[in-house]
Write a protein that holds these residues in place. Structure first.
Motif, PDB file in Angstrom:
ATOM      1  N   TYR A 178     -15.134-102.001 -10.210  1.00  0.00           N
ATOM      2  CA  TYR A 178     -14.953-101.345  -8.676  1.00  0.00           C
ATOM      3  C   TYR A 178     -16.340-100.438  -8.180  1.00  0.00           C
ATOM      4  O   TYR A 178     -16.450-100.051  -7.264  1.00  0.00           O
ATOM      5  CB  TYR A 178     -13.713-100.080  -8.795  1.00  0.00           C
ATOM      6  N   ILE A 179     -17.329-100.409  -9.206  1.00  0.00           N
ATOM      7  CA  ILE A 179     -18.173 -99.347  -8.919  1.00  0.00           C
ATOM      8  C   ILE A 179     -19.042 -99.940  -7.943  1.00  0.00           C
ATOM      9  O   ILE A 179     -19.491-101.094  -7.643  1.00  0.00           O
ATOM     10  CB  ILE A 179     -19.155 -99.418 -10.328  1.00  0.00           C
ATOM     11  N   LEU A 180     -19.347 -99.005  -6.682  1.00  0.00           N
ATOM     12  CA  LEU A 180     -20.070 -99.577  -5.497  1.00  0.00           C
ATOM     13  C   LEU A 180     -21.636 -98.869  -5.830  1.00  0.00           C
ATOM     14  O   LEU A 180     -21.629 -97.895  -6.258  1.00  0.00           O
ATOM     15  CB  LEU A 180     -19.541 -98.558  -4.302  1.00  0.00           C
ATOM     16  N   THR A 181     -22.459 -99.783  -5.321  1.00  0.00           N
ATOM     17  CA  THR A 181     -23.699 -99.318  -5.085  1.00  0.00           C
ATOM     18  C   THR A 181     -24.010 -98.939  -3.953  1.00  0.00           C
ATOM     19  O   THR A 181     -23.166 -99.208  -3.002  1.00  0.00           O
ATOM     20  CB  THR A 181     -24.591-100.453  -5.788  1.00  0.00           C
TER      21      THR A 181
END
Ligand SMILES: Nc1nc2c(ncn2[C@@H]2O[C@H](COP(=O)(O)OP(=O)(O)OP(=O)(O)O)[C@@H](O)[C@H]2O)c(=O)[nH]1
Ligand SMILES: [Mg+2]
Lengths: 148, 206
Positions: free
Chosen positions: A46-49
Motif C-alpha cells: 500500500y505504500i505510496l511514493t
C-alpha cells in the motif's frame, strides 16, 4: 530445469505508522532494502511514493501532465517555445511534447515552467498523486480498457 | 542544444489529437529486460503509434561517478517508448515501456511516482535480468503484476515455480501473454487494474 532465484526486497520507507515524516532531501538511491522485520506482507503493497521528500518544491510537471496553449507565441519566444505552443493547440502530455520536439523531458519542463508562468500555456489538472487509492478512477480505467 | 527550426517540428496528426475535454492523465509503467516485448505491448494497445521520450542524466546522477562536481561527468541519455489509450473524453491512460535492467530509471523523478502501477514483462529465457527491477519496485512500493511473455523457445515454468524463483508475495498476479495481441496485452492491464482495485479496497477497509 531450475530457474535462478531472487530474494524479495522491502519498501525503503518505514510503515506503519503513516504518514512518513518528510525527510529533507533524502538521497535518491538509499541503501538496499531496509530491514524487513516481520511486517505483514500485505502492508508493504500500500505504500505510496511521491508523497515524501521535497515534493512540494518540485515543479508540478509530470510526464503525463496535459498541456494546452493559451495564446499565440509572442515574437520574443524562443523557437522551442514557439514550437511547443504550436503543437499544443489540443491538449498534449509532456511526454508527447518531448517526443515531437525531440527534447529531453527535463528540457521540456524548463520550457514549460516559463510558458506556464507567462500564462501562454496551461497545465490541466495535474496527476492525482493519490491515484493508487482512488477506486472510482481505477474503475473508470477498467471500464475504458474493457471497450478496447 | 541542437534544436530543429520551429517550423520543421511536426506535432500530432489531426487524428491523434486529444479532445479539448481531456483533463486528467494517468500512467502505467511496463518494465522488462532487453527485447522482452515492451515496445510490442505498448504498440499493441496504444491508439497512437508509439512515441519516444528521453531524459539526460549525468554519471553523478546515476551513482556511478564518485567525483561529484568534477567536470569529467558524462551525460547519459535514456529513452523509452510510450503509447496512449483514451479512456473517456476526460481521462487518458499512458503506457511507458522502460528497459528495466537500467537502475537509473528509478532516479528519473516522477517516472514511477504517481504511476498507477507497473507491469513486469518477463522473459523466462533470462529471468535474472528482471530481478533487480522487481526489487526496486518493491523498495519503492510500486504495485505490480508479472506477465510472462510467451516466446516459443522459452522454458515454461509452472506459475508456482516462477513465484518461488522470483520470491513474489502470494497475492501478486502472474499471467502469461502474447504481447503482439491487443486482447492479450489489454488483459494484462486489466489484471493490474483489478489488483490495484483489490489493494485500494483492502486499504479502505483497514
Ligand atoms: N512470440 C512472441 N514474440 C514476441 C512477443 N512480444 C514481442 N515479441 C517479439 O520479440 C521481439 C522484441 O520485441 P520488442 O517489443 O521490440 O521488445 P522490447 O522489450 O521493446 O525491446 P528493447 O526495447 O530492445 O529492449 C519482436 O520481434 C517482437 O515481435 C510475444 O509475446 N510472443
Ligand atoms: Mg523497445
Amino acid at each position: 530445469m531450475t530457474p535462478p532465484r531472487r530474494r524479495r526486497r522491502y519498501p525503503e520507507e518505514q510503515l506503519p505508522p503513516p504518514p512518513p515524516p518528510p525527510l529533507p532531501d533524502s538521497p535518491p538511491d538509499s541503501p538496499e532494502a531496509a530491514a524487513p522485520g516481520n511486517r505483514k506482507e500485505v502492508e508493504r503493497l500500500y505504500i505510496l511514493t511521491g508523497t515524501g521528500a521535497g515534493d512540494g518544491e518540485r515543479a508540478p510537471i509530470d510526464l503525463v501532465t496535459l498541456i494546452v496553449a493559451r495564446a499565440e507565441p509572442p515574437p520574443s519566444a524562443a523557437p522551442e517555445q514557439s514550437a511547443l505552443l504550436r503543437i499544443c493547440q489540443a491538449p498534449l502530455s509532456v511526454a508527447e511534447i518531448s517526443a515531437y520536439l525531440d527534447l529531453p523531458f527535463s528540457v521540456v519542463t524548463v520550457l514549460l515552467t516559463d510558458l506556464l508562468a507567462a500564462e501562454l500555456a496551461q497545465a490541466r489538472a495535474p496527476l492525482v498523486k493519490q491515484a493508487r487509492a482512488d477506486r472510482s478512477l481505477l474503475e473508470a480505467v477498467m471500464h475504458g480498457l474493457q471497450k478496447l | 542544444m541542437d534544436f530543429k527550426s520551429s517550423d520543421t517540428v511536426t506535432g500530432p496528426l489531426p487524428e491523434d489529437h486529444l479532445p479539448h475535454t481531456a483533463e486528467t492523465a494517468v500512467k502505467i509503467v511496463i518494465v522488462g529486460g532487453f527485447g522482452v516485448g515492451k515496445t510490442t505491448m505498448v504498440g499493441s494497445v496504444s491508439e497512437i503509434k508509439p512515441l519516444t521520450t528521453e531524459e539526460t542524466m549525468t554519471q553523478a546522477g546515476i551513482g556511478v561517478d564518485d567525483n561529484y562536481g568534477s567536470d569529467t561527468k558524462t551525460a547519459t541519455t535514456v529513452a523509452m517508448d510510450f503509447g496512449r489509450i483514451s479512456i473517456t473524453e476526460q481521462l487518458v491512460l499512458y503506457l511507458f515501456g522502460t528497459p528495466g535492467q537500467e537502475r537509473f530509471w528509478f532516479l528519473w523523478n516522477g517516472l514511477f511516482e504517481g504511476a498507477l502501477g507497473a507491469v513486469v514483462l518477463l522473459d523466462t529465457r533470462r529471468l535474472e535480468v528482471s530481478f533487480d527491477v522487481i526489487g526496486r519496485l518493491e523498495e519503492k512500493g510500486v504495485p505490480f503484476v508479472v506477465a510472462v511473455n510467451d516466446f516459443p523457445d522459452a522454458p515454461r515454468h509452472p506459475v508456482e515455480d516462477l513465484r518461488q524463483a522470483l520470491d513474489l508475495a502470494p497475492e501478486i498476479p502472474i499471467v502469461t501473454c502474447d504481447a503482439r495481441r491487443r486482447a492479450a496485452s489489454r488483459d494484462v492491464l486489466m489484471t493490474l487494474l483489478r489488483f490495484l482495485h483489490a489493494l485500494a479496497t483492502a486499504k479502505a477497509r483497514a
